[in-house]
Design a protein around this motif. Sequence first.
Motif, PDB file in Angstrom:
ATOM      1  N   ILE A  35      -1.314 -10.063   7.690  1.00 54.96           N
ATOM      2  CA  ILE A  35      -2.424  -9.295   7.117  1.00 54.96           C
ATOM      3  C   ILE A  35      -2.178  -7.790   7.248  1.00 54.96           C
ATOM      4  CG2 ILE A  35      -4.875  -8.740   7.386  1.00 54.96           C
ATOM      5  CD1 ILE A  35      -5.304 -11.660   8.254  1.00 54.96           C
ATOM      6  N   ILE A  36      -1.716  -7.368   8.425  1.00 54.61           N
ATOM      7  CA  ILE A  36      -1.461  -5.942   8.644  1.00 54.61           C
ATOM      8  C   ILE A  36      -0.349  -5.453   7.722  1.00 54.61           C
ATOM      9  CG2 ILE A  36      -0.607  -4.269  10.342  1.00 54.61           C
ATOM     10  CD1 ILE A  36      -2.014  -5.959  12.493  1.00 54.61           C
ATOM     11  N   PHE A  37       0.726  -6.229   7.626  1.00 51.98           N
ATOM     12  CA  PHE A  37       1.841  -5.816   6.761  1.00 51.98           C
ATOM     13  C   PHE A  37       1.403  -5.747   5.303  1.00 51.98           C
ATOM     14  CE2 PHE A  37       5.454  -6.818   3.993  1.00 51.98           C
ATOM     15  CZ  PHE A  37       6.341  -5.824   4.381  1.00 51.98           C
ATOM     16  N   ASP A  38       0.601  -6.723   4.860  1.00 47.84           N
ATOM     17  CA  ASP A  38       0.148  -6.717   3.458  1.00 47.84           C
ATOM     18  C   ASP A  38      -0.793  -5.539   3.198  1.00 47.84           C
ATOM     19  OD1 ASP A  38       0.051  -8.443   0.867  1.00 47.84           O
ATOM     20  OD2 ASP A  38      -2.058  -7.945   1.301  1.00 47.84           O
ATOM     21  N   SER A  39      -1.632  -5.205   4.199  1.00 50.84           N
ATOM     22  CA  SER A  39      -2.528  -4.062   4.035  1.00 50.84           C
ATOM     23  C   SER A  39      -1.742  -2.764   3.917  1.00 50.84           C
ATOM     24  CB  SER A  39      -3.501  -3.980   5.221  1.00 50.84           C
ATOM     25  OG  SER A  39      -4.289  -5.146   5.298  1.00 50.84           O
ATOM     26  N   PHE A  60      10.970  -9.265  -3.709  1.00 54.70           N
ATOM     27  CA  PHE A  60      10.606 -10.563  -3.146  1.00 54.70           C
ATOM     28  C   PHE A  60       9.153 -10.601  -2.709  1.00 54.70           C
ATOM     29  CE2 PHE A  60      10.029 -13.050   0.768  1.00 54.70           C
ATOM     30  CZ  PHE A  60      10.297 -14.328   0.297  1.00 54.70           C
ATOM     31  N   TYR A  61       8.672  -9.494  -2.102  1.00 51.44           N
ATOM     32  CA  TYR A  61       7.332  -9.522  -1.532  1.00 51.44           C
ATOM     33  C   TYR A  61       6.237  -9.196  -2.542  1.00 51.44           C
ATOM     34  CZ  TYR A  61       3.526  -9.018   1.761  1.00 51.44           C
ATOM     35  OH  TYR A  61       2.347  -9.190   2.411  1.00 51.44           O
ATOM     36  N   ARG A  62       6.578  -8.525  -3.667  1.00 53.32           N
ATOM     37  CA  ARG A  62       5.536  -8.124  -4.614  1.00 53.32           C
ATOM     38  C   ARG A  62       4.705  -9.308  -5.098  1.00 53.32           C
ATOM     39  NH1 ARG A  62       8.333  -5.301  -7.948  1.00 53.32           N
ATOM     40  NH2 ARG A  62       7.806  -3.245  -7.092  1.00 53.32           N
ATOM     41  N   PRO A  63       5.303 -10.429  -5.523  1.00 54.25           N
ATOM     42  CA  PRO A  63       4.455 -11.566  -5.953  1.00 54.25           C
ATOM     43  C   PRO A  63       3.624 -12.149  -4.813  1.00 54.25           C
ATOM     44  CG  PRO A  63       6.787 -12.158  -5.986  1.00 54.25           C
ATOM     45  CD  PRO A  63       6.734 -10.706  -5.761  1.00 54.25           C
ATOM     46  N   ILE A  64       4.152 -12.069  -3.593  1.00 56.78           N
ATOM     47  CA  ILE A  64       3.363 -12.544  -2.446  1.00 56.78           C
ATOM     48  C   ILE A  64       2.141 -11.653  -2.254  1.00 56.78           C
ATOM     49  CG2 ILE A  64       3.372 -12.902   0.059  1.00 56.78           C
ATOM     50  CD1 ILE A  64       6.327 -13.564  -0.126  1.00 56.78           C
ATOM     51  N   HIS A  65       2.353 -10.345  -2.406  1.00 57.97           N
ATOM     52  CA  HIS A  65       1.234  -9.401  -2.278  1.00 57.97           C
ATOM     53  C   HIS A  65       0.187  -9.635  -3.362  1.00 57.97           C
ATOM     54  CE1 HIS A  65      -0.988  -5.718  -1.574  1.00 57.97           C
ATOM     55  NE2 HIS A  65      -0.800  -5.372  -2.853  1.00 57.97           N
ATOM     56  N   ASN A  66       0.651  -9.903  -4.569  1.00 55.82           N
ATOM     57  CA  ASN A  66      -0.286 -10.128  -5.680  1.00 55.82           C
ATOM     58  C   ASN A  66      -1.086 -11.411  -5.502  1.00 55.82           C
ATOM     59  OD1 ASN A  66       0.649  -7.771  -6.881  1.00 55.82           O
ATOM     60  ND2 ASN A  66       2.228  -8.831  -8.080  1.00 55.82           N
ATOM     61  N   ASN A  67      -0.503 -12.367  -4.817  1.00 53.99           N
ATOM     62  CA  ASN A  67      -1.199 -13.648  -4.585  1.00 53.99           C
ATOM     63  C   ASN A  67      -1.462 -13.852  -3.087  1.00 53.99           C
ATOM     64  OD1 ASN A  67      -0.969 -15.008  -7.428  1.00 53.99           O
ATOM     65  ND2 ASN A  67       1.101 -14.260  -6.973  1.00 53.99           N
ATOM     66  N   PHE A  68      -1.758 -12.782  -2.407  1.00 55.92           N
ATOM     67  CA  PHE A  68      -1.936 -12.852  -0.952  1.00 55.92           C
ATOM     68  C   PHE A  68      -3.053 -13.815  -0.559  1.00 55.92           C
ATOM     69  CE2 PHE A  68      -4.117 -11.373   2.897  1.00 55.92           C
ATOM     70  CZ  PHE A  68      -3.084 -11.439   3.811  1.00 55.92           C
ATOM     71  N   ILE A  69      -4.113 -13.850  -1.329  1.00 57.60           N
ATOM     72  CA  ILE A  69      -5.261 -14.693  -1.013  1.00 57.60           C
ATOM     73  C   ILE A  69      -4.856 -16.162  -0.927  1.00 57.60           C
ATOM     74  CG2 ILE A  69      -5.906 -14.924  -3.450  1.00 57.60           C
ATOM     75  CD1 ILE A  69      -8.320 -14.715  -0.475  1.00 57.60           C
ATOM     76  N   VAL A  70      -3.881 -16.570  -1.751  1.00 57.99           N
ATOM     77  CA  VAL A  70      -3.439 -17.965  -1.750  1.00 57.99           C
ATOM     78  C   VAL A  70      -2.745 -18.294  -0.433  1.00 57.99           C
ATOM     79  CG1 VAL A  70      -1.965 -19.673  -2.894  1.00 57.99           C
ATOM     80  CG2 VAL A  70      -3.218 -17.982  -4.263  1.00 57.99           C
ATOM     81  N   TYR A  71      -1.849 -17.390  -0.007  1.00 63.43           N
ATOM     82  CA  TYR A  71      -1.121 -17.625   1.244  1.00 63.43           C
ATOM     83  C   TYR A  71      -2.075 -17.561   2.446  1.00 63.43           C
ATOM     84  CZ  TYR A  71       3.047 -16.941  -1.595  1.00 63.43           C
ATOM     85  OH  TYR A  71       4.026 -17.052  -2.564  1.00 63.43           O
ATOM     86  N   ASP A  72      -3.033 -16.657   2.371  1.00 58.21           N
ATOM     87  CA  ASP A  72      -3.984 -16.547   3.474  1.00 58.21           C
ATOM     88  C   ASP A  72      -4.868 -17.789   3.560  1.00 58.21           C
ATOM     89  OD1 ASP A  72      -5.145 -14.899   5.631  1.00 58.21           O
ATOM     90  OD2 ASP A  72      -6.942 -14.913   4.375  1.00 58.21           O
ATOM     91  N   LEU A  73      -5.190 -18.377   2.399  1.00 56.91           N
ATOM     92  CA  LEU A  73      -6.009 -19.589   2.415  1.00 56.91           C
ATOM     93  C   LEU A  73      -5.302 -20.749   3.097  1.00 56.91           C
ATOM     94  CD1 LEU A  73      -7.666 -19.516  -1.131  1.00 56.91           C
ATOM     95  CD2 LEU A  73      -8.819 -19.337   1.080  1.00 56.91           C
ATOM     96  N   ALA A  74      -3.978 -20.742   3.092  1.00 60.17           N
ATOM     97  CA  ALA A  74      -3.238 -21.790   3.803  1.00 60.17           C
ATOM     98  C   ALA A  74      -3.500 -21.688   5.306  1.00 60.17           C
ATOM     99  CB  ALA A  74      -1.748 -21.664   3.504  1.00 60.17           C
ATOM    100  N   GLY A 112     -14.257 -15.249  10.984  1.00 55.73           N
ATOM    101  CA  GLY A 112     -12.853 -14.868  10.849  1.00 55.73           C
ATOM    102  C   GLY A 112     -12.138 -15.637   9.763  1.00 55.73           C
ATOM    103  N   CYS A 113     -12.681 -16.785   9.368  1.00 55.30           N
ATOM    104  CA  CYS A 113     -12.044 -17.588   8.323  1.00 55.30           C
ATOM    105  C   CYS A 113     -12.408 -17.120   6.920  1.00 55.30           C
ATOM    106  CB  CYS A 113     -12.424 -19.064   8.488  1.00 55.30           C
ATOM    107  SG  CYS A 113     -11.640 -19.864   9.905  1.00 55.30           S
ATOM    108  N   ILE A 114     -13.333 -16.168   6.806  1.00 54.94           N
ATOM    109  CA  ILE A 114     -13.678 -15.634   5.483  1.00 54.94           C
ATOM    110  C   ILE A 114     -12.508 -14.789   4.983  1.00 54.94           C
ATOM    111  CG2 ILE A 114     -15.270 -14.187   4.190  1.00 54.94           C
ATOM    112  CD1 ILE A 114     -17.413 -14.858   6.251  1.00 54.94           C
ATOM    113  N   PRO A 115     -11.845 -15.198   3.901  1.00 50.31           N
ATOM    114  CA  PRO A 115     -10.617 -14.514   3.457  1.00 50.31           C
ATOM    115  C   PRO A 115     -10.914 -13.291   2.590  1.00 50.31           C
ATOM    116  CG  PRO A 115     -10.984 -16.412   2.083  1.00 50.31           C
ATOM    117  CD  PRO A 115     -12.129 -16.385   3.072  1.00 50.31           C
ATOM    118  N   VAL A 116     -11.818 -12.441   3.067  1.00 57.51           N
ATOM    119  CA  VAL A 116     -12.223 -11.276   2.276  1.00 57.51           C
ATOM    120  C   VAL A 116     -12.168 -10.035   3.155  1.00 57.51           C
ATOM    121  CG1 VAL A 116     -14.045 -10.186   0.919  1.00 57.51           C
ATOM    122  CG2 VAL A 116     -13.735 -12.676   0.820  1.00 57.51           C
ATOM    123  N   GLY A 117     -11.471  -9.035   2.702  1.00 60.09           N
ATOM    124  CA  GLY A 117     -11.484  -7.710   3.296  1.00 60.09           C
ATOM    125  C   GLY A 117     -11.353  -7.696   4.806  1.00 60.09           C
ATOM    126  N   SER A 118     -12.248  -6.937   5.445  1.00 53.16           N
ATOM    127  CA  SER A 118     -12.146  -6.702   6.880  1.00 53.16           C
ATOM    128  C   SER A 118     -12.525  -7.921   7.708  1.00 53.16           C
ATOM    129  CB  SER A 118     -13.049  -5.524   7.279  1.00 53.16           C
ATOM    130  OG  SER A 118     -14.390  -5.782   6.905  1.00 53.16           O
TER     131      SER A 118
END
Length: 334
Positions: A35-39, A60-74, A112-118
Amino acid sequence: MLKINTDNLKKSHQLIWFAIDFLMLGLLIINLAFIIFDSVYGFEIVQNGLSAISPAINEFYRPIHNNFIVYDLAFVAVFLTEFIVRWGYAVKAKVYARWYFYPFIHWYDIIGCIPVGSFRFLRILRVISIIYRLHQYKVIDVTQTKIFQFFNFYYEAFLEELSDRIVIKVLSGAQDEIRRGSPLFDRIQNDILYPRRAMLTDWLSLRVAEAAREGYVPNRGALRSYLETRVDNALKQNLELSRLKYLPVVGPTIQETLEECVGDIVAHVIHQILEDLALSSNHAFIEDIVNVFLPEPDGSEEHVQNEALINLLTEILEAVKAQVKVKHWRENLP
């Protein structure tokens, strides 16, 4: 560095739950780092710098950043699964009085499980709760880590500085009240102590009787011997009494008789006083003493300030303030 106490881990009989704790702790650290690295990556200047340093990593990381919410939901799915499993275990084991108490008590796990912002950063609370639980079961000892000692040192220093200022402020206020002739002492005597004079008399009477029974009665023989010895020594040093021995024939006898009589009288009087104090009949004597120290308040009397008492109290408070100002936390500085 944290050391795992394997002995306490085995004794706890919760090896499976602690294994899950360590697993979740590792996932939370990885997730928070992600999360910190993506921010940070979200800043354009960082993307440009990374592109200049290593275009391959940036691409490599740009598509991960664009779809970060998907990876975080895992990660969120894993966290929620663990939360539901623990909730079910708490209900089965009847850890709490009601089945629905668990989510309210562990509210930080849900938020903490809410995948939104802060809200994501609140997962640090879950890290703290896991570490605290492991420390509570003495599986790990966080107090031995340098990080804990560092923050604890400044936390204790902050509390000492804060409490010192508060205490000094309170004591200074008390000094001002005393100097202005605060009616506090009169209120304590007239409104608090005097109405309870009978209760104080009963309490003191019981304490004095108990002290006399336990302190004097078992040792009255030794006390009598001590008193007779001291009186005998005092009489021998008395000049007038020593002259009696110069009387012809009866002088030494009179002197010896007087010494024995005086010693016996003193010991008997002390014995009788302590015997009386050990009985319930001491109540009247104690009541007279209490009445002397707590006389009936007379509204016609004017309040007379005792300068000596005021100065004594202010000096005592000043000494306490001087001691409070001592910074003990500085003694632990390297």
